[in-house]
Scaffold this active site. Sequence first.
Site, PDB file in Angstrom:
ATOM      1  CG  ASN A  82      -2.919  -6.164   0.204  1.00 29.37           C
ATOM      2  OD1 ASN A  82      -2.342  -6.350  -0.862  1.00 29.37           O
ATOM      3  ND2 ASN A  82      -2.744  -5.072   0.934  1.00 29.37           N
ATOM      4  NE  ARG A  83      -2.008  -6.580  -6.097  1.00 34.26           N
ATOM      5  CZ  ARG A  83      -2.310  -5.338  -5.687  1.00 34.26           C
ATOM      6  NH1 ARG A  83      -2.075  -4.968  -4.447  1.00 34.26           N
ATOM      7  NH2 ARG A  83      -2.856  -4.477  -6.529  1.00 34.26           N
ATOM      8  CG  HIS A 108      -8.992  -5.896  -2.104  1.00 37.66           C
ATOM      9  ND1 HIS A 108      -8.217  -5.888  -0.964  1.00 37.66           N
ATOM     10  CD2 HIS A 108      -8.679  -4.752  -2.780  1.00 37.66           C
ATOM     11  CE1 HIS A 108      -7.470  -4.784  -0.946  1.00 37.66           C
ATOM     12  NE2 HIS A 108      -7.716  -4.089  -2.041  1.00 37.66           N
ATOM     13  CG  HIS A 179      -9.999  -0.348  -0.338  1.00 36.00           C
ATOM     14  ND1 HIS A 179      -9.581   0.823  -0.925  1.00 36.00           N
ATOM     15  CD2 HIS A 179      -9.142  -1.315  -0.775  1.00 36.00           C
ATOM     16  CE1 HIS A 179      -8.537   0.587  -1.695  1.00 36.00           C
ATOM     17  NE2 HIS A 179      -8.247  -0.717  -1.613  1.00 36.00           N
ATOM     18  CB  SER A 180     -12.642   4.788   3.510  1.00 36.31           C
ATOM     19  OG  SER A 180     -13.877   4.260   3.919  1.00 36.31           O
ATOM     20  CE1 TYR A 181      -8.932   4.569  -3.925  1.00 34.63           C
ATOM     21  CE2 TYR A 181     -10.688   3.269  -2.935  1.00 34.63           C
ATOM     22  CZ  TYR A 181      -9.616   3.376  -3.798  1.00 34.63           C
ATOM     23  OH  TYR A 181      -9.221   2.288  -4.538  1.00 34.63           O
ATOM     24  CG  ASP A 251      -0.951  -0.412  -3.868  1.00 35.61           C
ATOM     25  OD1 ASP A 251      -1.537  -0.558  -2.775  1.00 35.61           O
ATOM     26  OD2 ASP A 251      -1.323  -0.978  -4.905  1.00 35.61           O
ATOM     27  CD  GLN A 288      -1.183  -2.080   0.894  1.00 40.63           C
ATOM     28  OE1 GLN A 288      -0.730  -2.903   1.676  1.00 40.63           O
ATOM     29  NE2 GLN A 288      -0.852  -2.066  -0.385  1.00 40.63           N
ATOM     30  CD  GLU A 315      -6.273  -0.510   1.555  1.00 34.61           C
ATOM     31  OE1 GLU A 315      -6.500  -1.721   1.353  1.00 34.61           O
ATOM     32  OE2 GLU A 315      -5.684   0.220   0.732  1.00 34.61           O
TER      33      GLU A 315
END
Length: 351
Positions: A82-83, A108, A179-181, A251, A288, A315
């Site tokens: 993350n940021r 990330h 980070h799976s979609y 997000d 997330q 996440e």
Amino acid sequence: MGVINEVAFNTVHNNHKVRLFTLNNQNGMIVQVTNYGAIIVSINVKAKDGKLTDVVQGYETAQEYIDNNEFYQGAICGRCANRIRKGRFTLNRKEYSLTVNNEDNHLHGGLMGFDKKVWDVKESSASKVTFQYTSPDGEEGYPGTVSVTVTYSLNENNELRLDYSGTTDQETILNLVNHSYFNLAGEGSGTINNHQLQIEADFYTPLTENLEPTGEILTVKNTPFDFTSLTGIGDRIDTDHGQLTIGNGYDHNFVLRHRMHHLDLVATVIEPQSGRKMEVFTTMPGLQLYTANWIKNVKGKEDHIYQEREAFCLETQNFPDAINQSHFPSPILTPKNVYKHSTIYKFSISN
């Protein structure tokens, strides 16, 4: 696409061997992971009609992940996912500057984060594989040499379990995320707006216009962020709400109700047509929700073209920018401690 050919992953990157590992159970569930980025490449699970379908976005070859994976499909993100605001933080009165790779933020793990490394394979079997990576002192600006492992294991309850651990030789920060979609109708099958989602969280952390946390912790009540009961992901995604405008959808980090370090159910997703249900369990304090808002014309498996809001990420994580927010759970790891967390993605058929 279904099951991917392991031969397509037999390659060498930066003098390290890349391989694909296939895990399976007696129910016919098949999970494939690669040591490049410790990525989940495919998760094949049955629908209510018995059809086996891959429910995560991604690619068919190692080279495509190496060349194209700017959106972190399936990858382990680190050293700190993350940021981090402006890529800066202070530890023991010393300021550190990290690689900036997302506007003026660090995202990330930076330009060459854990998602772009070839991990060592420590052990592998038909139901389990363990990857290890050592991040040298100063990599992407982080202090300390950090050694991390991620173990993927699949059991007979259709639970894909991720166990993370990490140690350091000097004080640093660590936050590992997968980070799976997901699209439970099958990757490449279009919008996820019809998926029903429940998140065990009464609060979330809002963002600035630069997608950094403001530091506030706000209630989800009477907002589009209230997923305390099963709700369509798309039901309120286009609501005129400042936070949805900033993120172009969801997000956002949710503040989970459960006690940290307890492996508890934190989210449930149901796709009505296929009947597939996914439950998420974690020991982490944050989750997330990302609705793939920035994905445009990404060519994936079977030449599927992925677009925005055709997948979702859940996440399990520490809160974004936690090192700069003293009231967030601490991401600091010391040489005396071991970083540990676990997450389970459990698949079944909804009643």
